[in-house]
Motif scaffolding. Structure first.
Motif, mmCIF file in Angstrom:
data_model
loop_
_atom_site.group_PDB
_atom_site.id
_atom_site.type_symbol
_atom_site.label_atom_id
_atom_site.label_comp_id
_atom_site.label_asym_id
_atom_site.label_seq_id
_atom_site.Cartn_x
_atom_site.Cartn_y
_atom_site.Cartn_z
ATOM 1 N N TYR A 18 -4.348 27.874 20.652
ATOM 2 C CA TYR A 18 -3.976 26.960 19.569
ATOM 3 C C TYR A 18 -4.001 25.541 20.118
ATOM 4 C CZ TYR A 18 -1.164 25.505 15.493
ATOM 5 O OH TYR A 18 -0.708 24.893 14.359
ATOM 6 N N THR A 19 -3.313 24.634 19.458
ATOM 7 C CA THR A 19 -3.294 23.225 19.846
ATOM 8 C C THR A 19 -2.669 23.063 21.234
ATOM 9 O OG1 THR A 19 -3.007 22.738 17.535
ATOM 10 C CG2 THR A 19 -2.481 20.961 19.052
ATOM 11 N N ARG A 71 -11.854 17.467 8.643
ATOM 12 C CA ARG A 71 -10.844 16.711 9.403
ATOM 13 C C ARG A 71 -10.132 17.681 10.331
ATOM 14 N NH1 ARG A 71 -5.143 16.796 8.500
ATOM 15 N NH2 ARG A 71 -5.601 18.039 10.305
ATOM 16 N N LEU A 73 -7.955 18.761 13.131
ATOM 17 C CA LEU A 73 -6.836 18.082 13.797
ATOM 18 C C LEU A 73 -7.022 16.574 13.592
ATOM 19 C CD1 LEU A 73 -6.699 20.198 17.102
ATOM 20 C CD2 LEU A 73 -5.602 20.678 14.929
ATOM 21 N N LYS A 89 -5.408 29.683 13.903
ATOM 22 C CA LYS A 89 -4.242 29.786 13.006
ATOM 23 C C LYS A 89 -3.938 31.264 12.732
ATOM 24 C CE LYS A 89 -3.415 25.368 11.955
ATOM 25 N NZ LYS A 89 -2.145 24.642 11.912
ATOM 26 N N GLU A 161 -6.865 24.441 5.231
ATOM 27 C CA GLU A 161 -6.600 23.829 6.535
ATOM 28 C C GLU A 161 -7.647 22.783 6.888
ATOM 29 O OE1 GLU A 161 -3.804 25.106 8.406
ATOM 30 O OE2 GLU A 161 -4.142 23.218 9.436
ATOM 31 N N ASP A 162 -7.183 21.643 7.298
ATOM 32 C CA ASP A 162 -8.034 20.593 7.862
ATOM 33 C C ASP A 162 -9.197 20.176 6.955
ATOM 34 O OD1 ASP A 162 -6.187 20.820 9.836
ATOM 35 O OD2 ASP A 162 -7.578 21.186 11.473
ATOM 36 N N ASP A 184 -1.628 23.652 4.489
ATOM 37 C CA ASP A 184 -0.802 23.622 5.686
ATOM 38 C C ASP A 184 -0.571 22.203 6.197
ATOM 39 O OD1 ASP A 184 0.529 24.817 7.894
ATOM 40 O OD2 ASP A 184 -1.273 24.595 9.107
ATOM 41 N N ASP A 185 -1.585 21.355 6.087
ATOM 42 C CA ASP A 185 -1.477 20.002 6.644
ATOM 43 C C ASP A 185 -0.545 19.130 5.825
ATOM 44 O OD1 ASP A 185 -3.496 20.304 8.794
ATOM 45 O OD2 ASP A 185 -4.712 20.800 7.045
ATOM 46 N N ASN A 326 -2.342 15.390 16.408
ATOM 47 C CA ASN A 326 -2.932 16.360 17.325
ATOM 48 C C ASN A 326 -4.404 16.057 17.551
ATOM 49 O OD1 ASN A 326 -0.584 17.998 17.486
ATOM 50 N ND2 ASN A 326 -1.047 18.747 15.427
ATOM 51 N N ASN A 370 5.294 21.207 15.180
ATOM 52 C CA ASN A 370 3.983 21.687 14.731
ATOM 53 C C ASN A 370 4.182 22.709 13.616
ATOM 54 O OD1 ASN A 370 1.511 23.484 14.729
ATOM 55 N ND2 ASN A 370 0.882 21.943 16.234
ATOM 56 N N ASN A 371 3.290 22.672 12.640
ATOM 57 C CA ASN A 371 3.439 23.595 11.502
ATOM 58 C C ASN A 371 3.385 25.075 11.891
ATOM 59 O OD1 ASN A 371 0.610 23.683 11.815
ATOM 60 N ND2 ASN A 371 0.304 22.155 10.198
HETATM 61 O O1 OAA Z 1 -3.265 22.626 14.049
HETATM 62 C C1 OAA Z 1 -2.244 22.013 14.418
HETATM 63 O O2 OAA Z 1 -1.836 22.001 15.591
HETATM 64 C C2 OAA Z 1 -1.407 21.319 13.380
HETATM 65 C C3 OAA Z 1 -2.258 20.932 12.239
HETATM 66 O O3 OAA Z 1 -2.348 21.614 11.243
HETATM 67 C C4 OAA Z 1 -3.127 19.759 12.404
HETATM 68 O O4 OAA Z 1 -2.944 18.954 13.336
HETATM 69 O O5 OAA Z 1 -4.047 19.646 11.583
#
Ligand code: OAA
Ligand code: MG
Length: 482
Positions: A18-19, A71, A73, A89, A161-162, A184-185, A326, A370-371
């Motif tokens: 993950y991140t 987009r 992170l 995720k 997401e993103d 989520d964002d 991030n 962090n989510n």
């Molecule tokens: O993925 C991650 O660490 C947190 C998140 O949703 C982002 O930064 O877009």
């Protein structure tokens, strides 16, 4: 074994799947690509998305994480290389949310990319064209949503997401009452930030409504956080006007003030625009507004300068400083900077992990806002209770539950989140609180209603135990004792 490893060594393993590492993996996706994971749907597949989804071998998919890679992170448009994000995720859906891996489907919605480097990259795995936009793009996403429903049913959770800013808000509004989905964002990040703020109140001794928030950036994350914090203040008894008045945002054109000479205040930003003289920079805004908290989520690295942190520490006994962008390279400041420039008085959290910092002999543990603390638990509740539409209140409940799990000991170490090692248990607690709420509010669709919600959820959770193939009578001996 993969999930067992993640569950037992969450703190060490999470930064790898993950991140922040997942960000690097996305940037290098073409060079590290060995075998496909997840489902790639391209805009050229329009008209056939249902058939494409039927190609996925699993018959009981309960949740999807989908991105169009615009987009990733704070790294920008990574096109089809963004697939690393849904994969990462969903690894956490299982490891932290206990959802069986075969019920999870990562999806990349490939509509092209505007990233020139990728368009010229011989190893690029996605469509080599500029991003599709407008009606064609919208029709593609519509068809995807309908195809998922047709293949896997109306309860299938779809986590967005993103996506780019503009699309993220649009799709949330368009689909939230028609599908089981969330962004989520916007919502997950809002919830985790709000949880950190709630926990910080135990340190600062303030009420939520006594705080003034200044946000660096007015994109998905910060507008989500401001909206949720405003909702929480209203629950505390504030009027909407009073609550919104405590949320100040700075974007690339300066402070959001009414009739701003540089303009650019449209859509969701307008709610938070103030009657105030124009202010151009974050530094100036901090000096003028004297906030109790600054929250950064616009991927502007080093936006929290030494001067800003020192000012925050001058105005507040315990300033709240959340650097949420991030991956690590995009963080507004490091944990070390935040503690050093505030004489370790700040309450600090960051989106990406930072190592503990020793200041004057005391070890301080930065929290990871962090989510990942939120989406696994929300998904677990949505799946086990059959929540058809996920309300904003669900994210407030998640935040309150998470904040309630922060102990006195955590707080005395500077943590406004429970330790990462306990995050799986946090997800179960969050899911239980949400389950209680949705059954009470008639938002759940699975009946009969389980009496003991926590037991019901624990029963569902994926077990990483497996049979030991060594006979019980066998005993391991040190070689020299043989
Ligand atoms: O993925 C991650 O660490 C947190 C998140 O949703 C982002 O930064 O877009
Ligand atoms: Mg994200």
């Amino acid at each position: 074994m993969f999930y067992r490893c993640l569950v037992e060594h969450t703190e060490e393993m999470m930064p790898i799947v993950y991140t922040p590492t997942v960000g690097k993996a996305c940037q290098l996706y073409g060079t590290i690509y060995r075998k496909p994971r997840g489902l790639f749907l391209s805009i050229n597949d329009r008209g056939h998305l249902y058939e494409m989804i039927c190609n996925w071998p699993e018959i009981d998919v309960k949740a999807i994480v989908a991105t169009d890679g615009e987009r990733i992170l704070g790294l920008g448009d990574l096109g089809a290389y963004g697939m690393g994000i849904p994969v990462g995720k969903l690894s956490l859906y299982t490891a932290l949310g206990g959802i069986p891996p075969e019920q999870l489907l990562p999806v990349m919605l490939d509509v092209g990319t505007n990233n020139e480097a990728l368009l010229n990259d011989p190893l690029y795995i996605g469509l080599r064209q500029k991003r599709a936009t407008g009606q064609v793009y919208d029709d593609f996403i519509d068809e995807f949503m309908e195809a998922v429903r047709r293949r896997y049913g109306q309860d299938t959770l779809i986590q967005f997401e993103d996506f780019g800013n503009h699309n993220a808000f649009r799709f949330l509004e368009k689909y939230r009452d028609k599908f089981c989905m969330f962004n989520d964002d916007i919502q997950g990040t809002a919830s985790v930030a709000a949880a950190g703020v709630f926990a910080s109140l135990k340190i600062t001794g303030k009420k939520l409504r006594d705080n003034v928030f200044l946000f660096q950036g007015a994109g998905e994350a910060n507008l989500g956080i401001a909206t949720l914090l405003s909702l929480a203040m209203q629950e505390e008894g504030a009027t909407k006007e009073e609550a919104d008045s405590k949320m100040w945002l700075v974007d690339s054109k300066g402070l959001l003030v009414k009739d701003r000479p540089k303009g650019g205040i449209t859509g969701h930003k307008a709610v938070f625009a103030k009657e105030h003289a124009p202010v151009e920079t974050l530094e100036e805004a901090v000096k003028t507004i004297k906030p109790t908290a600054i929250i950064g989520a616009a991927a502007v690295p080093h936006a929290f300068t030494e001067g800003i942190i020192r000012d925050m520490a001058a105005f507040n006994e315990r300033p709240i400083i959340f650097a949420l962008s991030n991956p690590t390279s995009m963080s507004e400041c490091s944990a070390e900077e935040a503690y050093n420039f505030s004489e370790a008085r700040c309450v600090f959290a960051s989106g990406s992990p930072f190592d503990p910092v020793v200041y004057n002999g005391k070890t301080l543990y930065p929290g990871q806002g962090n989510n990942a603390y939120i989406f696994p638990g929300v998904a677990l509740a949505a799946i086990t209770c059959g929540i058809r539409h996920i309300s904003e209140k669900v994210f407030l409940t998640a935040a309150q539950t998470l904040a309630g799990l922060v102990t006195e000991e955590n707080l005395s170490n500077g943590r406004v989140y429970p330790p990462l090692q306990t995050i799986r248990e946090c997800s179960i607690q969050i899911a239980t609180s949400i389950a209680e709420e949705v059954y009470r509010d008639k938002q759940a669709s699975y009946y009969p209603e389980p009496e003991d919600k926590m037991e019901f959820i624990r029963d569902y959770v994926y077990s990483t135990d497996y049979e030991c193939f060594v006979p019980e009578t066998w005993q391991w001996k040190k070689p020299e004792e043989k």
